[in-house]
Scaffold this active site. Structure first.
Site, mmCIF file in Angstrom:
data_model
loop_
_atom_site.group_PDB
_atom_site.id
_atom_site.type_symbol
_atom_site.label_atom_id
_atom_site.label_comp_id
_atom_site.label_asym_id
_atom_site.label_seq_id
_atom_site.Cartn_x
_atom_site.Cartn_y
_atom_site.Cartn_z
ATOM 1 C CD GLU A 70 -2.802 1.424 2.220
ATOM 2 O OE1 GLU A 70 -2.750 0.380 3.266
ATOM 3 O OE2 GLU A 70 -3.865 2.005 2.236
ATOM 4 C CD GLU A 126 -4.802 -2.287 5.639
ATOM 5 O OE1 GLU A 126 -3.897 -1.612 6.269
ATOM 6 O OE2 GLU A 126 -5.370 -1.566 4.825
ATOM 7 C CG ASN A 127 0.091 -6.899 3.784
ATOM 8 O OD1 ASN A 127 0.028 -5.929 3.138
ATOM 9 N ND2 ASN A 127 1.041 -6.750 4.702
ATOM 10 N N GLY A 185 2.892 2.465 10.656
ATOM 11 C CA GLY A 185 2.806 1.833 12.043
ATOM 12 C C GLY A 185 2.370 0.145 11.670
ATOM 13 C CB ALA A 186 0.637 -2.158 11.558
ATOM 14 C CD GLU A 246 -2.847 -2.118 10.434
ATOM 15 O OE1 GLU A 246 -3.258 -2.244 9.440
ATOM 16 O OE2 GLU A 246 -2.492 -1.001 11.123
ATOM 17 C CD GLU A 283 -6.402 3.229 6.764
ATOM 18 O OE1 GLU A 283 -6.580 2.829 7.824
ATOM 19 O OE2 GLU A 283 -5.742 2.447 6.048
HETATM 20 N N1 TRP Z 1 -3.101 0.828 5.465
HETATM 21 C C1 TRP Z 1 -1.992 0.979 6.742
HETATM 22 C C2 TRP Z 1 -2.840 1.131 7.963
HETATM 23 O O1 TRP Z 1 -3.561 2.216 8.100
HETATM 24 C C3 TRP Z 1 -1.132 1.850 6.820
HETATM 25 C C4 TRP Z 1 -0.566 2.274 5.434
HETATM 26 C C5 TRP Z 1 -0.501 3.109 4.345
HETATM 27 C C6 TRP Z 1 0.938 1.919 5.374
HETATM 28 N N2 TRP Z 1 0.377 2.982 3.671
HETATM 29 C C7 TRP Z 1 1.446 2.353 4.107
HETATM 30 C C8 TRP Z 1 1.989 1.282 6.188
HETATM 31 C C9 TRP Z 1 3.038 2.303 3.725
HETATM 32 C C10 TRP Z 1 3.180 1.036 5.764
HETATM 33 C C11 TRP Z 1 3.761 1.678 4.689
HETATM 34 O O2 TRP Z 1 -3.216 0.565 8.723
HETATM 35 ZN ZN ZN Z 2 -5.753 1.499 8.478
#
Ligand code: TRP
Ligand code: ZN
Length: 883
Positions: free
Chosen positions: A144, A286-287, A283-284, A320, A342
């Protein structure tokens, strides 16, 4: 421009060959230009021959024409920095493909085809940490928003859903563990070492793809879903980190159960894997079935993690996990819809944490974050609606506005509908759009149909940027109280004129004599102005408004400080009590900074604040956790928001002066509180956690009031500390004070935790974010410390993000702080553009600063902007900030 695969010099046209490359602006992508992709990709097969230096990727895509698309003679696949080694269509190697601005264009004439592409990438050289990269000897991915195109050519957009099968092979010594999305289906040995194949039965967009290969161990557990299915849970970390994964696992199980109970959402695979990596941009992530986390949001034990860290882990694990439904099962049609997943998921994690740890304190924490980060965003040059209209680099729109204001917008729907009807709305949303790539509009419609709300006008919250201001006045005459509410939505970039929005305000009128009210009500202000009359008040009532922070607005009212003291004591809405304290203090600081107070008026105002704080410190009906919130002074950034142009030096000085005065005036009470709290256990129960919170809060005031005495007390707290919370709190106070204890404890802390990256991050950040007058010198020295590196985002943030919050460092009158951040951006941009660009917003505040600092800040933005070869990320942020 089309670039043929074999680049040839344009013979006979020497001018063209010699022409300097025109630096071109990254294109602006507009929401209104959305068009579906012309092809569907029902199946994707990925084969990875893994290596740190070189990984060979073979992608096989089954494609067929999208009935909703155009009958094009080709397919255009996104790519970023890739060159195909081979392209085959329906089994035939093909040479007629071209590269167009990184995209692979393959001619296709039929209805359905199979495309096979081979690419080679270099994970070890990937310092951007987007796509496939190496971290600490392991391989992992971050796709992402647009990282997948750095792995292979693909329609890398969230509305192209495909079913993935992934085969990984590699050296079993280097990569004993091979993970991907979904469920493992087969594994074995071959000439290249060993291999594993995974299959994810749920169609997903490419941004949810993940792969992890490395020498990892797992904490394993099980979860039985509400319908009795067994799920294997695993949290994968380096062997030495295994005993710090307990809290993350507990948080995961709580999240799974909570989502079943509160949102009716069950997990849908046989496995759920989490991997912690030390090098991570955010931070993290959600794959699907394979969440990848920053170690910061996984690892914790009492010795190395603060109570705040524990809460952060619980919240991010939940966030996540909740994306499995709000984001994965129902995903986004395009990146303009980012808040669809989000904002909603942040609301879900907030409600979860409220249920786990107590509603009031969590709500206060969330509002504090919104006000200190999102409000400034909304009032600056980067302001954008929660559903933006255009971008150049989507990475720049993972903002507090999209996340936190997005959550507030959905929370308002919940407030208006009530929890039961809100649940009917979310049920309908999930049912209607399961397996689809949806839009914010789809969510709104599901809320209208399922929750029975009319959101016609409410849609403005998605399209209008800026924090609405609500002016409130209460008149009293005879036995009638007349409430007048008036809203304005400020102009923001590209949005000079705004329409009034529906603003749901929970309010109550308190009877002074009894200290009670007749019942709370919800008033939805949906016009510019509205007047409400309340009868039966012989005496002027006290208004408690925007209770629970029911709307993300700025309330403006002139209110007698004595009424705020009354609310701080009597309001039965815990948030409103906090709010009354904040309003009291902000009001005072704004007046003193403006120079509008006589000495007598100043001491009267301080007296009122002192009395309110004394009540907070000594009220034994309050639990310590809430007491700690009520004791917190409003953030510098929130106070600055109250000024059209702010003087950070003056605001800081007044805020410190008030803090010192309170520390001296309440020395006895604060010392007693500190002593009482120090007697608490070092456990993780709410009482012990609350005690730790007030202990450090007391120390903060005492240190301002009497630095010498407090240094001794802080050093003692440091030495006695059995938890990181106590130790970090004491060290935080000490780093702001001159004197030998500061140096001794900083050295001790470093030696004690040397080699523990997350704790050393704290060591950097405490010094870089301190109120010490020499903070600039400290940061310069730390930048040259052997443990400092620009390659690790956590380390960069721990030094420089902390620094951007310092009034004496970042905002030094000389402009040196601004220059340091500009230098950082220029140095980091070629290494990690998405992290570099995140340092631009602090420099974008220039219009809201006093003229001298404004000019210095602006000059730094211009200096960055003049740098040739800037990334899209930084380019966009700098031009918007100057614009
Ligand atoms: N989708 C992730 C979340 O909100 C965050 C995210 C978006 C992300 N782009 C990213 C994490 C790039 C790491 C690197 O939980
Ligand atoms: Zn998120």
């Amino acid at each position: 421009m089309d670039i043929a695969r074999t680049p040839s010099t344009p013979d006979g046209n020497p001018e063209m060959a010699d022409a300097p490359p025109t630096p071109k602006e990254p294109p602006l992508i507009r929401r209104e230009d959305y068009r579906p992709f012309d092809w569907l990709v029902p199946k994707t097969h990925l084969d990875f021959a893994l290596g740190l230096e070189t990984t060979r990727v073979t992608a096989t895509l089954k494609v067929e024409r999208n009935p909703a698309g155009l009958p094009t003679p080709e397919i255009r696949l996104d790519g970023d920095g890739l060159t195909p080694l081979e392209v085959a269509v329906d089994g035939q190697v093909l040479n007629s493909w071209t590269l167009d601005d990184g995209k692979l264009v393959v001619p296709l004439s039929g209805e359905a085809h199979e495309i096979r592409m081979v690419t080679e990438i270099s994970p070890a050289a990937n310092s951007q940490l987007m796509g496939l990269y190496a971290s600490n000897g392991m391989l992992c991915t971050q796709c992402e928003a647009e990282g997948f195109r750095r792995i292979t050519f693909f329609p890398d957009r969230p509305d192209v859903l495909s079913t993935y099968t992934v085969r990984m092979s590699g050296d079993p010594e280097a990569f004993p563990v091979l993970l991907s999305n979904g469920n493992p289906v087969a594994s074995g040995e071959d000439a290249g070492g060993h291999w594993a194949e995974w299959h994810d039965p749920w169609p997903k967009p490419s941004y949810l793809f993940a792969l992890v290969a490395g020498d990892l161990v797992a904490r394993k557990d099980r979860f039985t879903t509400i319908t009795g299915r067994e799920v294997d849970l695993a949290i994968w970390v380096r062997a030495e980190d295994l005993d710090r994964t307990g809290h993350a696992m507990e948080s995961l199980k709580h999240s799974m159960k909570w989502d079943e109970e509160v949102f009716g959402r069950e997990y849908d695979l046989d496995q759920f894997n989490i991997v912690a990596v030390g090098d991570f941009n955010m931070g993290a992530m959600e794959n699907k079935g394979l969440n990848v986390f920053n170690t910061k949001y996984v690892l914790a034990d009492a010795e190395t993690a603060t109570d705040g860290d524990y809460d952060g882990i619980e919240g991010v694990i939940a966030h996540e996990y909740f994306h499995n439904w709000s984001g994965n099962r129902v995903t986004c049609r395009d990146w303009f819809q980012l808040s669809l997943k989000e904002g909603f998921t942040v609301l879900r994690d907030q409600l979860f944490s409220q249920d786990m740890r107590g509603e009031a304190v969590k709500r206060i924490e969330d509002v504090r974050l919104l006000r200190s980060v999102q409000f400034p965003e909304d009032s600056g040059p980067l302001a954008h609606p929660i559903r933006p209209d255009s971008f150049r680099e989507i990475g720049n729109f993972y903002t507090s506005t999209v996340y936190n204001k997005g959550a507030e917008v959905i929370r308002m729907m919940r407030t208006m509908a009530g929890p039961e009807r809100f649940r009917q709305g979310t049920d309908l949303y999930f049912e209607r759009h399961d397996g689809e790539a949806a839009t914010c509009e789809d969510f709104i419609r599901a809320m209208e149909d399922g929750a029975g709300l009319d959101l016609a006008q409410f849609r403005l919250w998605y399209s209008q940027a800026g924090t609405p201001k609500v002016e409130v006045s209460l008149e009293h005459e005879g036995d009638t109280a007349t409430l007048t509410l008036r809203q304005t939505v400020p102009p923001t970039p590209d949005q000079p004129d705004k329409q009034p929005m529906p603003i749901p305000l929970r309010l109550a009128l308190f009877d002074r004599a009894t200290g009670t009210h007749r019942g709370e009500e919800l008033v939805v202000l949906d016009q510019v102005e509205s007047v409400v009359r309340y009868g039966g008040f012989a005496e002027r009532p006290v208004l408690s408004i925007n209770r629970g922070f029911s709307a993300p607005v700025a309330i403006e009212r002139s209110i007698d400080p004595e009424e705020l003291v009354f609310l701080a004591k009597h309001d039965d809405d815990a948030f409103a009590r906090y709010e009354a304290m904040q309003e009291l203090i902000v009001g005072h600081l704004v007046t003193t900074v403006g120079g509008g107070l006589s000495d007598a008026a100043r001491s009267e105002a301080r007296g009122a604040i002192g009395e309110a704080l004394r009540a907070v410190v000594t009220d034994d009906r309050l639990d310590d956790s809430m007491r700690g919130e009520l004791m917190m002074l409003p953030a510098q950034s929130y106070i600055s928001e109250q000024f059209l142009v702010a003087d950070p030096g003056a605001i800081h000085a007044e805020r410190e002066a008030l803090k010192a005065w309170l520390g001296q005036t309440l020395e006895a009470e604060l010392t007693a509180l500190h002593r009482r709290a120090s007697g608490q256990s070092s456990g993780m129960d709410p009482a012990a956690r609350g005690a730790r919170k007030v202990k450090t809060q007391a120390l903060v005031f005492l240190a301002a009031g009497n630095p010498q005495a407090a240094a001794t007390l802080a050093a003692a707290q440091y030495d006695a500390a059995e938890t990181m919370t106590d130790r970090q709190g004491a060290l935080m106070v000490l780093t702001g004070l001159p004197g030998p204890e500061r140096t001794h404890k900083l050295i001790d802390f470093y030696n004690r935790f040397q080699g523990d990256a997350l704790v050393i991050d704290k060591w950097f950040s405490l010094q870089a974010g301190s109120l010490h007058p020499n903070v600039i010198e400290h940061v310069k020295a730390l930048a040259g410390h052997p443990d400092f590196t620009l390659k690790n985002p956590n380390r960069v943030r721990s030094l420089y993000m902390a620094f951007t919050g310092t009034p004496l460092g970042f905002h030094a009158e000389s402009g040196e702080g601004y220059r340091m951040i500009a230098d950082l951006i220029l140095a980091l941009d070629p290494i990690n553009p998405s992290t570099a660009a995140r340092f631009v917003p602090p420099l974008g505040r220039w219009r809201r600063l006093e003229p001298k600092r404004a000019a210095l800040m602006r000059a730094e933005l211009e200096r960055i902007g003049a740098q040739p070869g800037l990334s899209r990320d930084t380019f966009e942020q700098v031009t918007r900030s100057l614009g």
